[in-house]
Design a protein around this motif. Structure first.
Motif, PDB file in Angstrom:
ATOM      1  N   ASN A 298       1.296   6.795  -6.706  1.00  0.00           N
ATOM      2  CA  ASN A 298       0.147   7.608  -7.112  1.00  0.00           C
ATOM      3  C   ASN A 298       0.339   9.082  -6.768  1.00  0.00           C
ATOM      4  O   ASN A 298      -0.036   9.952  -7.549  1.00  0.00           O
ATOM      5  CB  ASN A 298      -1.135   7.066  -6.494  1.00  0.00           C
ATOM      6  N   ALA A 299       0.927   9.358  -5.627  1.00  0.00           N
ATOM      7  CA  ALA A 299       1.197  10.751  -5.253  1.00  0.00           C
ATOM      8  C   ALA A 299       2.181  11.373  -6.244  1.00  0.00           C
ATOM      9  O   ALA A 299       1.962  12.486  -6.739  1.00  0.00           O
ATOM     10  CB  ALA A 299       1.742  10.823  -3.825  1.00  0.00           C
TER      11      ALA A 299
ATOM     12  N   GLU B  58       2.320   1.832  -3.472  1.00  0.00           N
ATOM     13  CA  GLU B  58       1.270   2.304  -4.380  1.00  0.00           C
ATOM     14  C   GLU B  58       0.898   3.759  -4.087  1.00  0.00           C
ATOM     15  O   GLU B  58       0.727   4.568  -4.994  1.00  0.00           O
ATOM     16  CB  GLU B  58       0.030   1.414  -4.263  1.00  0.00           C
ATOM     17  N   PHE B  59       0.818   4.104  -2.799  1.00  0.00           N
ATOM     18  CA  PHE B  59       0.513   5.480  -2.399  1.00  0.00           C
ATOM     19  C   PHE B  59       1.595   6.436  -2.900  1.00  0.00           C
ATOM     20  O   PHE B  59       1.302   7.479  -3.486  1.00  0.00           O
ATOM     21  CB  PHE B  59       0.362   5.569  -0.878  1.00  0.00           C
ATOM     22  N   GLU B  60       2.857   6.065  -2.691  1.00  0.00           N
ATOM     23  CA  GLU B  60       3.967   6.908  -3.146  1.00  0.00           C
ATOM     24  C   GLU B  60       3.933   7.080  -4.667  1.00  0.00           C
ATOM     25  O   GLU B  60       4.125   8.183  -5.186  1.00  0.00           O
ATOM     26  CB  GLU B  60       5.301   6.305  -2.695  1.00  0.00           C
TER      27      GLU B  60
ATOM     28  N   LEU C   9      -0.957  13.672   2.119  1.00  0.00           N
ATOM     29  CA  LEU C   9      -1.580  13.465   3.427  1.00  0.00           C
ATOM     30  C   LEU C   9      -2.002  14.785   4.057  1.00  0.00           C
ATOM     31  O   LEU C   9      -3.072  14.874   4.670  1.00  0.00           O
ATOM     32  CB  LEU C   9      -0.628  12.704   4.354  1.00  0.00           C
TER      33      LEU C   9
ATOM     34  N   GLU D  99       0.836  -1.213   0.000  1.00  0.00           N
ATOM     35  CA  GLU D  99       0.000   0.000   0.000  1.00  0.00           C
ATOM     36  C   GLU D  99       0.864   1.254   0.000  1.00  0.00           C
ATOM     37  O   GLU D  99       0.561   2.230  -0.682  1.00  0.00           O
ATOM     38  CB  GLU D  99      -0.921   0.021   1.221  1.00  0.00           C
ATOM     39  N   LYS D 100       1.945   1.222   0.779  1.00  0.00           N
ATOM     40  CA  LYS D 100       2.847   2.371   0.853  1.00  0.00           C
ATOM     41  C   LYS D 100       3.463   2.666  -0.511  1.00  0.00           C
ATOM     42  O   LYS D 100       3.478   3.821  -0.957  1.00  0.00           O
ATOM     43  CB  LYS D 100       3.950   2.116   1.878  1.00  0.00           C
TER      44      LYS D 100
ATOM     45  N   PRO E 148       4.264  12.156  -0.819  1.00  0.00           N
ATOM     46  CA  PRO E 148       3.290  11.524   0.067  1.00  0.00           C
ATOM     47  C   PRO E 148       2.889  12.438   1.222  1.00  0.00           C
ATOM     48  O   PRO E 148       1.717  12.507   1.590  1.00  0.00           O
ATOM     49  CB  PRO E 148       4.014  10.273   0.562  1.00  0.00           C
TER      50      PRO E 148
END
Length: 95
Positions: free
Chosen positions: A21-22, A17-19, A33, A14-15, A29
């Motif tokens: 996408n950001a 993927e988040f990085e 947030l 998840e981390k 990231p």
């Protein structure tokens, strides 16, 4: 302004993927947030239903306005709608 730090654990996948996408939208990231937290605080919660099984209850005036607009759109009622040119004033009136 005093700064504070929040820490939490996140699944590695998840981390990443988040990085990814950001970065794809030009954010770090941390910036993503901070944007989430600012919007969450401004809305005093989520701006969308958290439980997909729940339909949010709109104020009765909004429900009525939607029904009237749909009837006007289908020529069941004469169009009495006002033309909106100042969205900020409209937000304040309905906010």
């Amino acid at each position: 302004m005093a700064l504070s730090q929040i820490g939490f654990r996140l699944d590695e996948k998840e981390k990443r993927e988040f990085e990814k996408n950001a970065k794809a939208i030009g954010l770090t990231p941390a910036a993503a947030l901070k944007m989430f937290i600012a919007k969450f605080n401004r809305d005093k919660g989520f701006s969308y239903p958290v439980n997909a099984k729940e339909t949010p209850q709109l104020p009765e005036a909004v429900e009525n306005a939607m029904l009237i607009a749909k009837a006007e759109e289908q020529s069941l009622l004469a169009d009495t709608g006002e033309q909106v040119t100042n969205f900020q004033a409209l937000r304040q009136r309905w906010g």
